[in-house]
Design a protein around this motif. Structure first.
Motif, short mmCIF file in Angstrom:
data_model
loop_
_atom_site.label_atom_id
_atom_site.label_comp_id
_atom_site.label_asym_id
_atom_site.label_seq_id
_atom_site.Cartn_x
_atom_site.Cartn_y
_atom_site.Cartn_z
N ILE A 125 0.65 -0.94 -0.18
CA ILE A 125 -0.20 0.03 0.07
C ILE A 125 0.96 1.20 -0.09
O ILE A 125 1.78 1.37 0.76
N PHE A 154 0.47 5.81 2.56
CA PHE A 154 -0.16 5.96 4.06
C PHE A 154 0.25 7.06 4.58
O PHE A 154 1.24 7.69 4.53
N THR A 156 -3.30 1.77 -3.53
CA THR A 156 -3.19 3.05 -2.78
C THR A 156 -4.05 3.25 -1.58
O THR A 156 -5.10 2.47 -1.43
N TYR A 157 -3.23 3.69 -0.57
CA TYR A 157 -4.20 4.04 0.85
C TYR A 157 -5.49 4.71 0.30
O TYR A 157 -5.32 5.49 -0.39
N SER A 158 -6.45 4.49 1.07
CA SER A 158 -7.64 4.93 1.07
C SER A 158 -8.16 5.50 2.32
O SER A 158 -8.39 4.92 3.51
N GLN A 159 -8.31 6.86 2.57
CA GLN A 159 -8.65 7.64 3.77
C GLN A 159 -9.93 6.91 4.18
O GLN A 159 -11.17 7.69 3.35
N ALA A 200 -6.18 5.56 11.08
CA ALA A 200 -5.44 6.05 9.91
C ALA A 200 -6.04 7.26 9.30
O ALA A 200 -5.10 8.10 8.96
N GLN A 242 -1.87 13.38 5.99
CA GLN A 242 -2.21 12.54 4.94
C GLN A 242 -1.72 12.83 3.68
O GLN A 242 -1.52 13.94 3.48
N ARG A 282 -0.60 9.71 -3.94
CA ARG A 282 -0.69 8.38 -3.77
C ARG A 282 -1.05 7.36 -5.05
O ARG A 282 -0.29 6.63 -5.31
#
Length: 195
Positions: free
Chosen positions: A24, A27, A54-57, A63, A69, A75
């Motif tokens: 990922i 982050f 990709t990191y997903s908020q 997180a 962020q 990302r």
């Protein structure tokens, strides 16, 4: 370093070992230096199969509430960059199979759409010639198979130009490749066994 050394020991004992992992990127708190370290790790470890997400908020997660962020465009850029690196590694891995025999499970006869997706240049070894060599037509028949390293519907496939019984294992000779797929023909005396 421990992981790099462990993979080295595994590959020394099992040279055709196909390792897979996922990463990922983006982050919270991930810096360019962190990302460059990941790229170097990918270069050094050369995983046979690698996915990058990709990191997903997400609201309501620890997180998701963290500071620093990473912007969505960064990302996505990082994911694309890591996957481009992996595509090159996959292409080199596939190229190393050319001329070698590989046991595959024959899944089905390829559809016309699947055959069109295999670049013409990959079929030039006895089946079709590239546009610059005269011809360039899509092959009429082919079979879809996979090796023990390929997960169904996720990984690359082995396109075989020699008719083989569906649902059986066969040994094929790899003749060419695409970025993620192999192109093969059955050796002169193919060996089959039921799946």
């Amino acid at each position: 370093q421990y992981i790099v050394e462990l993979l080295g020991r595994l590959r020394a004992r099992l040279p055709d070992l196909a390792l897979r992992t996922t990463f990922i990127v983006g982050f919270p708190g991930e810096t360019e230096a962190h990302f460059e370290a990941l790229l170097e790790f990918i270069r050094e470890t050369r995983f046979a199969r690698l996915g990058v997400f990709t990191y997903s908020q997400e609201e309501g997660t620890v997180a998701g509430a963290m500071d620093r962020q990473v912007p969505p465009r960064v990302r996505e850029r990082r994911r694309q960059q890591a996957m481009a690196l992996q595509r090159e590694i996959a292409r080199q891995t596939a190229a190393a199979w050319v001329g070698r025999d590989l046991e595959v499970l024959v899944e089905k006869e390829a559809t016309a759409t699947e055959l069109r997706r295999v670049p013409v240049r990959s079929w030039e070894h006895g089946l079709v010639r590239g546009p610059d060599q005269g011809g360039g037509r899509v092959p009429r028949r082919g079979w879809v198979a996979r090796s023990q390293a390929d997960a169904p519907d996720i990984d690359g496939r082995v396109f075989v130009r020699t008719p083989l019984p569906v649902g059986e294992f066969a040994t094929v000779r790899v003749t060419s490749h695409t970025d993620y797929d192999l192109v093969a023909a059955a050796p002169a005396a193919p060996r089959h066994r039921r799946a």
